[in-house]
Motif scaffolding. Structure first.
Motif, PDB file in Angstrom:
ATOM      1  N   SER A  34      15.990  69.449  92.389  1.00 30.68           N
ATOM      2  CA  SER A  34      17.142  70.122  92.542  1.00 30.68           C
ATOM      3  C   SER A  34      18.206  69.427  93.690  1.00 30.68           C
ATOM      4  CB  SER A  34      16.637  71.580  93.022  1.00 30.68           C
ATOM      5  OG  SER A  34      15.921  72.172  92.025  1.00 30.68           O
ATOM      6  N   VAL A  35      17.470  69.091  94.743  1.00 32.79           N
ATOM      7  CA  VAL A  35      18.365  68.593  95.635  1.00 32.79           C
ATOM      8  C   VAL A  35      19.112  67.212  94.966  1.00 32.79           C
ATOM      9  CG1 VAL A  35      18.362  66.785  97.850  1.00 32.79           C
ATOM     10  CG2 VAL A  35      17.024  68.947  97.554  1.00 32.79           C
ATOM     11  N   LEU A  36      18.344  66.486  94.479  1.00 35.04           N
ATOM     12  CA  LEU A  36      19.000  65.171  93.794  1.00 35.04           C
ATOM     13  C   LEU A  36      20.088  65.415  92.906  1.00 35.04           C
ATOM     14  CD1 LEU A  36      15.972  63.040  93.163  1.00 35.04           C
ATOM     15  CD2 LEU A  36      17.762  62.638  94.991  1.00 35.04           C
ATOM     16  N   SER A  37      20.032  66.556  92.095  1.00 35.11           N
ATOM     17  CA  SER A  37      20.962  66.978  91.007  1.00 35.11           C
ATOM     18  C   SER A  37      22.152  67.818  91.865  1.00 35.11           C
ATOM     19  CB  SER A  37      20.495  67.820  89.943  1.00 35.11           C
ATOM     20  OG  SER A  37      19.959  68.992  90.372  1.00 35.11           O
ATOM     21  N   GLY A  38      21.811  68.778  92.802  1.00 38.30           N
ATOM     22  CA  GLY A  38      22.767  69.815  93.517  1.00 38.30           C
ATOM     23  C   GLY A  38      23.574  68.986  94.646  1.00 38.30           C
ATOM     24  N   LEU A  70      13.016  61.024  87.256  1.00 40.71           N
ATOM     25  CA  LEU A  70      14.106  61.267  88.656  1.00 40.71           C
ATOM     26  C   LEU A  70      14.220  59.832  88.920  1.00 40.71           C
ATOM     27  CD1 LEU A  70      12.429  64.206  90.388  1.00 40.71           C
ATOM     28  CD2 LEU A  70      14.675  64.209  89.172  1.00 40.71           C
ATOM     29  N   LYS A  71      13.339  58.786  89.081  1.00 40.47           N
ATOM     30  CA  LYS A  71      13.357  57.450  89.541  1.00 40.47           C
ATOM     31  C   LYS A  71      14.521  56.754  88.864  1.00 40.47           C
ATOM     32  CE  LYS A  71      10.287  54.703  90.595  1.00 40.47           C
ATOM     33  NZ  LYS A  71       8.857  53.911  90.308  1.00 40.47           N
ATOM     34  N   THR A 115      18.614  56.030  90.913  1.00 42.64           N
ATOM     35  CA  THR A 115      17.863  54.821  91.657  1.00 42.64           C
ATOM     36  C   THR A 115      18.008  54.561  92.879  1.00 42.64           C
ATOM     37  OG1 THR A 115      19.749  53.689  90.803  1.00 42.64           O
ATOM     38  CG2 THR A 115      17.786  53.982  88.968  1.00 42.64           C
ATOM     39  N   THR A 116      19.144  54.774  93.317  1.00 47.45           N
ATOM     40  CA  THR A 116      19.680  54.508  94.646  1.00 47.45           C
ATOM     41  C   THR A 116      19.228  55.839  95.691  1.00 47.45           C
ATOM     42  OG1 THR A 116      21.844  55.224  94.503  1.00 47.45           O
ATOM     43  CG2 THR A 116      21.238  52.899  94.068  1.00 47.45           C
TER      44      THR A 116
END
Length: 366
Positions: A133-137, A164-165, A169-170
């Motif tokens: 959720s954090v990575l997408s939002g 997710l990896k 990637t960064t």
């Protein structure tokens, strides 16, 4: 605020994650979409009759935000776990009672953050939801996840984590720590304990002091060791968040005594038998009698046919949190209420025993 109630949901999918763990996905009808809205890190309480007994267990949501119409939990079978064993037999089309999301091991989405997540075993479930959720939002946020298991075969949600990896990637760093399997990177072998965290920090693989928050989920010994090590590495206490699934035999509960109102001072001597306990629930008042030498408020309420909110019955999840507005009580255990909640008069019905002849508990209090 209304007390959460169970809703019967249909199971949309069941997926095997490891030989002893499954991911169970519930279909959420459109009319219940708001009821089952959640914050990453929260859990669902499942209820079913198992072997003729009404049982409830809490399992963390592993779904990311944005997965419309579905909520997924991960269930790992534990030794002698009747409910977790029952859950392995569920199949698509089955229906089960589910309470709306609850819990305070959460990450509000919005802004920019640098999060460090520490998970062991099935503790990955809330961490997966938080990470995805954090990575997408939050397009500029970063997440570092250390995931501890015995060996590769016990890793839950391997495909989701690898996805997710590949996608971030960064911004997403994933490291597996194994204590029964030799990995290519020697530093990742062994237990995720204080020494491991100090070593990883010394090698610059993690930077705990820079993290906006650190989320820890797993067995209590791991949580205790990690919290101590992170404090020594300069992490302020208010940045540490943890979710306890099962306490250790030698666990150290939080403060337990409580009281409010004109009868706050306990009566002389032992806990009084036959205390009058008034329950305020959904605006209605019900009266039960609690023999503190034999029952907690929860067990007495169940014995007398009053269905009050509860889930773990072990002082860990806060589902039965209520506020003392008159009288006093002590708790057998407390693993979830913060000191400020104790000071404000909150208690856990599953652990509370009256220490006054009259006790009034408000389940509607927030």
């Amino acid at each position: 605020m209304a007390v959460p109630r169970f809703h019967e949901l249909e199971i949309a999918a069941v997926r095997s994650e490891t030989p002893d763990a499954v991911a169970i996905t519930f279909a959420i009808p459109e009319e219940l979409s708001e009821t089952f809205a959640f914050t990453p890190g929260q859990y669902l309480t499942l209820r079913a009759e198992v072997g003729g007994e009404d049982m409830r267990r809490s399992y963390s949501i592993c779904s990311p935000l944005g997965e419309a119409g579905r909520r997924t939990v991960g269930v790992k079978r534990i030794a002698d776990g009747r409910f977790s064993s029952f859950a392995q037999t569920l199949k698509p089309g089955d229906r089960i009672k589910v309470m709306p999301p609850q819990g305070r091991f959460t990450a509000e989405i919005g802004g920019a953050h640098d999060y460090l997540l520490l998970a062991a075993g099935s503790g990955i479930t809330p961490c997966l939801s938080i990470a995805a959720s954090v990575l997408s939002g939050e397009p500029t946020s970063t997440v570092t996840l250390l995931y501890a298991n015995r060996n590769s075969s016990s890793v839950m949600f391997r495909d989701a984590l690898n996805d997710l990896k590949d996608r971030y990637t960064t911004r997403f760093t994933l490291s597996h720590v194994m204590d029964e399997e030799i990995q290519d990177v020697e530093i990742m072998n062994g237990r995720l304990d204080a020494d491991k965290l100090e070593t990883l920090a010394a090698h610059g693989l993690i930077d705990p002091a820079r993290a906006d928050a650190i989320y820890i989920c797993g067995p209590e010994p791991m949580i205790r060791a990690a919290s101590t090590a992170l404090a020594a590495l300069g992490v302020p206490e208010d940045r540490l968040k943890f979710e306890l699934f099962t306490p250790a035999p030698d666990s150290s509960p939080r403060p337990r005594a409580n009281g409010a109102g004109p009868l706050a001072a306990p009566l002389p001597g032992a806990k009084p038998a036959g205390s009058s306990v008034e329950i305020i629930l959904d605006g209605a008042r019900r009266l039960i009698t609690v023999d503190a030498t034999a029952d907690t408020v929860l067990t007495a309420a169940m014995r007398q046919g009053l269905d009050i909110p509860w889930s773990c019955a072990g002082g860990m999840c806060c589902t039965c949190r209520c506020r003392i507005v008159e009288g006093a009580a002590t708790m057998d255990e407390n693993f979830s209420l913060e000191p400020w909640e104790i000071a404000s008069g909150f208690t856990l019905a599953c652990q509370s025993r009256p220490t006054t002849q009259k006790l009034v508990l408000d389940f509607d209090a927030q």
